[in-house]
Design a protein around this motif. Structure first.
Motif, PDB file in Angstrom:
ATOM      1  N   ALA A   9       0.839  -1.207   0.000  1.00 13.85           N
ATOM      2  CA  ALA A   9       0.000   0.000   0.000  1.00 13.85           C
ATOM      3  C   ALA A   9       0.866   1.247   0.000  1.00 13.85           C
ATOM      4  CB  ALA A   9      -0.934  -0.004   1.211  1.00 13.85           C
ATOM      5  N   SER A  10       1.943   1.216   0.756  1.00  9.89           N
ATOM      6  CA  SER A  10       2.848   2.359   0.829  1.00  9.89           C
ATOM      7  C   SER A  10       3.500   2.629  -0.530  1.00  9.89           C
ATOM      8  CB  SER A  10       3.915   2.108   1.895  1.00  9.89           C
ATOM      9  OG  SER A  10       4.810   3.175   1.960  1.00  9.89           O
ATOM     10  N   VAL A  11       3.957   1.582  -1.189  1.00 12.18           N
ATOM     11  CA  VAL A  11       4.580   1.724  -2.507  1.00 12.18           C
ATOM     12  C   VAL A  11       3.549   2.234  -3.515  1.00 12.18           C
ATOM     13  CG1 VAL A  11       5.568   0.414  -4.446  1.00 12.18           C
ATOM     14  CG2 VAL A  11       6.385   0.027  -2.106  1.00 12.18           C
ATOM     15  N   GLU A  12       2.336   1.680  -3.448  1.00 12.96           N
ATOM     16  CA  GLU A  12       1.283   2.100  -4.366  1.00 12.96           C
ATOM     17  C   GLU A  12       0.914   3.575  -4.137  1.00 12.96           C
ATOM     18  OE1 GLU A  12      -3.238   0.712  -5.603  1.00 12.96           O
ATOM     19  OE2 GLU A  12      -2.157  -0.376  -4.037  1.00 12.96           O
ATOM     20  N   PHE A  13       0.808   3.985  -2.863  1.00 14.50           N
ATOM     21  CA  PHE A  13       0.478   5.374  -2.561  1.00 14.50           C
ATOM     22  C   PHE A  13       1.600   6.300  -3.017  1.00 14.50           C
ATOM     23  CE2 PHE A  13       0.680   9.174   0.076  1.00 14.50           C
ATOM     24  CZ  PHE A  13      -0.575   9.714  -0.178  1.00 14.50           C
ATOM     25  N   HIS A  14       2.846   5.892  -2.786  1.00 10.86           N
ATOM     26  CA  HIS A  14       3.986   6.710  -3.204  1.00 10.86           C
ATOM     27  C   HIS A  14       3.955   6.931  -4.719  1.00 10.86           C
ATOM     28  CE1 HIS A  14       7.925   8.541  -3.029  1.00 10.86           C
ATOM     29  NE2 HIS A  14       8.304   7.765  -4.034  1.00 10.86           N
ATOM     30  N   ALA A  15       3.647   5.893  -5.468  1.00 11.28           N
ATOM     31  CA  ALA A  15       3.560   6.021  -6.932  1.00 11.28           C
ATOM     32  C   ALA A  15       2.412   6.962  -7.307  1.00 11.28           C
ATOM     33  CB  ALA A  15       3.362   4.649  -7.566  1.00 11.28           C
ATOM     34  N   PHE A  16       1.276   6.839  -6.622  1.00  8.72           N
ATOM     35  CA  PHE A  16       0.141   7.727  -6.861  1.00  8.72           C
ATOM     36  C   PHE A  16       0.539   9.174  -6.575  1.00  8.72           C
ATOM     37  CE2 PHE A  16      -3.690   9.973  -5.564  1.00  8.72           C
ATOM     38  CZ  PHE A  16      -4.605   9.613  -6.544  1.00  8.72           C
ATOM     39  N   PHE A  17       1.214   9.380  -5.466  1.00 12.54           N
ATOM     40  CA  PHE A  17       1.682  10.715  -5.076  1.00 12.54           C
ATOM     41  C   PHE A  17       2.576  11.312  -6.163  1.00 12.54           C
ATOM     42  CE2 PHE A  17       4.666  13.665  -3.264  1.00 12.54           C
ATOM     43  CZ  PHE A  17       3.936  14.385  -2.337  1.00 12.54           C
ATOM     44  N   TRP A  53      -6.488   5.275   2.400  1.00 12.92           N
ATOM     45  CA  TRP A  53      -5.930   4.707   1.182  1.00 12.92           C
ATOM     46  C   TRP A  53      -6.606   3.396   0.775  1.00 12.92           C
ATOM     47  CZ3 TRP A  53      -4.214   6.403  -2.959  1.00 12.92           C
ATOM     48  CH2 TRP A  53      -3.544   5.605  -3.883  1.00 12.92           C
ATOM     49  N   ASP A  54      -6.993   2.544   1.723  1.00 11.80           N
ATOM     50  CA  ASP A  54      -7.655   1.291   1.365  1.00 11.80           C
ATOM     51  C   ASP A  54      -8.940   1.567   0.594  1.00 11.80           C
ATOM     52  OD1 ASP A  54      -5.714  -0.292   2.501  1.00 11.80           O
ATOM     53  OD2 ASP A  54      -6.740  -0.440   4.437  1.00 11.80           O
ATOM     54  N   ARG A  55      -9.699   2.562   1.022  1.00  7.15           N
ATOM     55  CA  ARG A  55     -10.941   2.924   0.345  1.00  7.15           C
ATOM     56  C   ARG A  55     -10.647   3.596  -1.004  1.00  7.15           C
ATOM     57  NH1 ARG A  55     -14.660   6.933   3.470  1.00  7.15           N
ATOM     58  NH2 ARG A  55     -13.028   6.414   4.942  1.00  7.15           N
ATOM     59  N   VAL A  56      -9.637   4.462  -1.038  1.00  9.21           N
ATOM     60  CA  VAL A  56      -9.307   5.205  -2.259  1.00  9.21           C
ATOM     61  C   VAL A  56      -8.808   4.257  -3.346  1.00  9.21           C
ATOM     62  CG1 VAL A  56      -7.804   6.969  -3.258  1.00  9.21           C
ATOM     63  CG2 VAL A  56      -8.815   7.328  -1.006  1.00  9.21           C
ATOM     64  N   PRO A  62      -9.544   6.660  -8.544  1.00  8.94           N
ATOM     65  CA  PRO A  62      -8.884   7.292  -7.400  1.00  8.94           C
ATOM     66  C   PRO A  62      -8.471   8.750  -7.657  1.00  8.94           C
ATOM     67  CG  PRO A  62      -7.900   5.155  -7.854  1.00  8.94           C
ATOM     68  CD  PRO A  62      -8.867   5.445  -8.957  1.00  8.94           C
ATOM     69  N   VAL A  63      -8.104   9.085  -8.879  1.00  2.46           N
ATOM     70  CA  VAL A  63      -7.704  10.459  -9.185  1.00  2.46           C
ATOM     71  C   VAL A  63      -8.908  11.395  -9.081  1.00  2.46           C
ATOM     72  CG1 VAL A  63      -6.713  11.992 -10.931  1.00  2.46           C
ATOM     73  CG2 VAL A  63      -5.800   9.690 -10.642  1.00  2.46           C
ATOM     74  N   ALA A  64     -10.061  10.938  -9.530  1.00  4.99           N
ATOM     75  CA  ALA A  64     -11.273  11.746  -9.405  1.00  4.99           C
ATOM     76  C   ALA A  64     -11.598  11.981  -7.930  1.00  4.99           C
ATOM     77  CB  ALA A  64     -12.441  11.066 -10.101  1.00  4.99           C
ATOM     78  N   TYR A  65     -11.419  10.961  -7.116  1.00  7.94           N
ATOM     79  CA  TYR A  65     -11.634  11.088  -5.675  1.00  7.94           C
ATOM     80  C   TYR A  65     -10.666  12.130  -5.101  1.00  7.94           C
ATOM     81  CZ  TYR A  65     -12.454   9.576  -0.851  1.00  7.94           C
ATOM     82  OH  TYR A  65     -12.785   9.533   0.474  1.00  7.94           O
ATOM     83  N   ALA A  66      -9.410  12.063  -5.529  1.00  5.27           N
ATOM     84  CA  ALA A  66      -8.392  13.021  -5.065  1.00  5.27           C
ATOM     85  C   ALA A  66      -8.749  14.438  -5.487  1.00  5.27           C
ATOM     86  CB  ALA A  66      -7.019  12.637  -5.613  1.00  5.27           C
TER      87      ALA A  66
END
Length: 189
Positions: A9-17, A53-56, A62-66
């Motif tokens: 999840a951390s790696v996935e979030f970092h990539a999203f960021f 992040w689990d929900r996002v 996810p980008v629309a949510y952001a």
């Protein structure tokens, strides 16, 4: 020590960021018109996303949510600024605007320069110098600390000096914003 799921999840979030931070910051800028606030709003939005992040990550877009989170944060910031401006406008509207032999050009110059200041600096300068409020009363009116009033007033006056150009500008600003006839003077510091 994290689990494999937490690390993934951390790696996935970092990539999203990395992929979307600049876009979210640009969106915040376009919504608020404030370059200095745009990065903060984008960072705040991404922090909120990380906490959910689990929900996002399970969302269809996810980008629309952001983007929605950034828009909501920007709306809150704008509403807060509008409320702050209304509080200052209440002070402003109760004053009599008469002076003898006003320096019209000077007044116009100072008012134009004041409009160019960021809102908080402008509010501090106006409340301290035009309304003769103490630092404590200014802090109470704006909902900020006395230290912030001191620094914002000082920085605001310095910016006014640059905007109005030349020596003796603080005296010119004080003269334009001096208490009107029949008003009390003398700030409590």
């Amino acid at each position: 020590m994290g689990t494999v799921v937490d690390d993934a999840a951390s790696v996935e979030f970092h990539a999203f960021f990395e992929r979307h931070y600049a876009e979210l910051s640009r969106l915040a800028y376009l919504l608020t018109g404030e370059a200095d606030a745009a990065d903060d709003l984008a960072a705040d939005a991404l922090l909120a996303l990380w906490h959910r992040w689990d929900r996002v990550r399970a969302a269809d877009h996810p980008v629309a949510y952001a983007r929605g989170v950034v828009a909501n944060l920007a709306r809150t910031r704008i509403r807060s600024a509008v409320r702050e401006r209304r509080r200052v406008a209440l002070f402003w509207s109760h004053r009599e605007e008469r002076t003898e032999n006003p320096d019209i050009a000077g007044v116009v110059d100072v008012q134009d320069a004041l409009r160019r200041l960021p809102f908080r600096k402008r509010a501090c300068v106006v409340l301290r110098h035009a309304f003769d409020l103490s630092e404590k009363d200014t802090a109470l009116a704006l909902g900020i600390s006395v230290g912030t009033v001191k620094s914002q007033t000082s920085k605001g006056m310095a910016e006014l000096q640059k905007l109005l150009g030349g020596q003796g500008v603080p005296q010119r600003v004080h003269a334009v914003m001096a208490p009107r006839a029949g008003q009390s003077g003398g700030r409590n510091r």
